[in-house]
Enzyme design. Structure first.
Site, PDB file in Angstrom:
ATOM      1  N   LYS A  77       0.868  -1.179   0.000  1.00  0.00           N
ATOM      2  CA  LYS A  77       0.000   0.000   0.000  1.00  0.00           C
ATOM      3  C   LYS A  77       0.904   1.228   0.000  1.00  0.00           C
ATOM      4  CE  LYS A  77      -3.801   2.075   2.704  1.00  0.00           C
ATOM      5  NZ  LYS A  77      -4.664   1.919   3.890  1.00  0.00           N
ATOM      6  N   SER A 152      -9.668   2.176   3.239  1.00  0.00           N
ATOM      7  CA  SER A 152      -8.755   2.886   2.376  1.00  0.00           C
ATOM      8  C   SER A 152      -7.789   1.990   1.594  1.00  0.00           C
ATOM      9  CB  SER A 152      -7.964   3.893   3.197  1.00  0.00           C
ATOM     10  OG  SER A 152      -7.118   3.225   4.114  1.00  0.00           O
ATOM     11  N   SER A 176      -9.943  -0.258   7.338  1.00  0.00           N
ATOM     12  CA  SER A 176      -9.329  -0.066   6.011  1.00  0.00           C
ATOM     13  C   SER A 176      -8.656  -1.283   5.389  1.00  0.00           C
ATOM     14  CB  SER A 176      -8.314   1.076   6.074  1.00  0.00           C
ATOM     15  OG  SER A 176      -8.974   2.303   6.072  1.00  0.00           O
TER      16      SER A 176
END
Lengths: 489, 95
Positions: A77, A152, A176
């Site tokens: 990420k 997210s 997330s």
């Protein structure tokens, strides 16, 4: 080549000489190049670096110095700092930022010989549940590109789901990792707070943020968690509790395990069809020998308000570092220091981040601190106590991961609160610091549904067992959103 | 009590974010929605409950007061917008 479906299959493929890391890495990179334009799950793809790392991995396999995960491709990420590769956190503020150091987990996965394919898209500074707030554009759900992938960690979830990478890292402040995993039909684990180092993970809300693994199966999560977990002297909140063997107990029987069903979680805003899927999953656990009992988490309805106060407060403080002085975006020709700060921040941050900074500044400001911030922290203790009470009776708590399946892009654009309410099942475990797992449990209208299991502190291994045994008997994790044979050539 | 336009401007100043006049109303509206929903917390009595700042119950480990990192000023400053002689440059602050 047909891409393998799991890390376990990749390791076997290396051992049997079915493919090399270079061949496999090239196949994943091709698939990203061919199919990601439709999904937008990557912000940066590291073609050259990945192939070089794969070459090194093949060499260590040949000379016998390889680890189990050497040569296995993965993605990070874009919240994790990577030395020499740009780290944006999904924000214009860090559009050109190249970190001078690696995050601890990046360093640890790298020292296993894993090959980083690239950096995945995310909501700006991890603030969002739909991956629509990224400066690099929204991510589309591989199951239906009109829908959001969740957020997210939406880029990581979509990339794993679409077969662009076998596994990826994510971070979870209020759901997330778990909510995008649910929306994209993959597995994701938010470990106990302090289990995985936060060093080099761009901070959103420091008392809630936790990094964790995302993959297609629970077994793959175990593969990735093992090197990620453990004490790190560079993170003062890193735990010294010993890590477990995440594989040893995967096949344990569920007989004798008790799973709690919080009556408050099956509330009115839960989609009836999603509820049906979860009920089926509960029956499955009963069939596997687990004992299901009803429990109560009375303060749970206040977890979202408390979460939004605490996370906004912490982010307004954490993001004060973006001032245009030491790194990141700086406005053109500032007239004075005030102008430098204000224009830099107004240009660098997107709407959702600004909204949260304003909320956070407000709840911490003189005259409002007690009514909001202190109150939220008191509720946080009640939530933690609720769970402590529940874990005297149960091994895990079961719930849906999200109240609906993936929603359409733009659906919650005008009312941020509606979007926040979608986090109703996930935020409580961040407030309490508990580990929680999301696994695919079925489909509603062609879109995947996620099942959440929350465990007690540092009982990741127990959660993985529950998830793994569920996957072994249901096979929901083996439904893939994209044809595995395409795009790799 | 709803937040006013004046308060939105005040918090924006505290957060060092400039907001265009035309956007003030929409921020005011959205912040009020957020605060109205956050106000649900008032429903529960919390008198005497010790606030929880952090979920961890471990004591933080202390290290000895020794230099453990090498000086990497150049590498750290290489990502700064402007520097000179090892210093970060900002607009003049003191006359």
């Amino acid at each position: 080549m047909n891409l393998p479906n799991s890390v376990t299959e990749i390791i076997q493929g290396f051992e049997n000489g079915k493919f090399s890391s270079q061949e496999l890495t090239k196949a994943y990179l091709n698939r990203i190049d061919n199919l990601d334009p439709e999904i937008n799950s990557f912000i940066t793809v590291c073609h050259e670096r990945a192939l070089l790392d794969a070459k090194k991995a093949d060499r260590s396999r040949a000379n016998g110095s390889a680890n189990k995960l050497t040569g296995v491709p993965y993605a990070n990420k874009d919240i994790f700092c990577t030395k020499g590769v740009r780290t944006t956190s999904g924000s214009r503020m860090l559009d050109t930022f190249i970190s001078p150091y690696d995050a601890t987990i990046v360093e640890r996965l790298g020292s296993q010989g894993m090959v980083m394919l690239g950096k995945t898209n995310m909501d700006e500074f991890a603030m969002g549940s739909s991956n629509e707030t990224s400066f690099y554009g929204q991510v589309n759900n591989p199951w239906n590109t009109n829908c959001v992938p969740g957020g997210s960690s939406g880029g990581s979830a979509a990339a794993v789901s679409a077969g662009f990478t076998p596994v990826a890292t994510g971070s979870d402040t209020g759901g997330s990792i778990r909510q995008p995993a649910a929306f994209c039909g993959i597995s994701g684990l938010k470990p106990t707070y302090g289990r995985v180092s936060r060093y080099g993970m761009i901070a959103f809300a420091s008392s809630l943020d936790q990094a964790g693994p995302m993959g297609r199966s629970v077994e793959d999560l175990a593969h990735l968690l093992a090197p990620m977990a453990g004490y790190d002297s560079r993170d003062s909140t890193s735990s010294m509790v010993k890590t477990e063997d995440y594989f040893g107990n995967l096949e344990d029987e569920l007989k004798g395990k008790t799973i709690g069903l919080p009556k408050e979680y099956f509330s009115t805003n839960l989609d009836r069809q999603v509820e049906g899927v979860i009920e089926e999953a509960i029956k499955e656990f009963e069939k596997l020998g687990a004992n299901i009992i009803e429990i109560s988490l009375p303060t749970t309805s206040l977890s979202i308000p408390a979460y939004y106060v605490i996370s906004s407060a912490e982010c307004s403080s954490n993001l004060s570092r973006y001032d245009g002085v030491r790194y990141g975006h700086r406005c053109e020709l500032p007239t004075d220091i005030e102008d430098l700060y204000k224009r830099t921040r107004s240009e660098g941050f997107g709407e959702e981040v600004k909204r949260r900074l304003l909320t956070g500044t407000y709840v911490l400001s003189s005259g409002y601190y007690d009514a909001y911030y202190r109150k939220a922290q008191q509720i946080r203790r009640l939530i933690k106590d609720d769970f402590a009470n529940a874990f005297t009776q149960v091994d895990a708590v079961i719930s849906p991961t999200a109240p609906t399946t993936a929603f359409k892009a733009g659906e919650h654009q005008d009312n941020p609160v509606e979007m926040y309410l979608g986090d109703c099942f996930t935020v409580a475990s961040n407030l309490a610091g508990l580990p929680a797992l999301s696994v695919p449990a079925g489909f509603v209208g062609g879109m995947p549904v996620g099942l959440q299991l929350i465990g007690s502190y540092f009982q990741e291994s127990k959660l993985l067992t529950l998830g793994h045994m569920f996957q072994k008997s249901t096979g929901w994790h083996q439904h893939f959103s994209r044809d595995e044979s395409k795009g790799a050539q | 009590m709803p937040i006013t336009e004046k308060e939105v401007r005040k918090i924006a100043q505290l957060a060092r974010i400039s907001i265009d006049d035309k956007d003030i109303c929409s921020y005011e509206d959205q912040l009020n929605k957020i605060l109205a929903f956050v106000d649900e917390m008032k429903a529960v009595e919390t008198e005497g409950i010790i606030p929880l700042a952090h979920p961890s119950e471990e004591t933080q480990k202390l290290r000895s007061d020794k230099v453990s990192e090498k000086n990497q000023r150049e590498s750290y400053q290489s990502v700064a917008p402007t520097t000179e002689n090892g210093l970060y440059l900002v607009p003049q602050v003191i006359e």
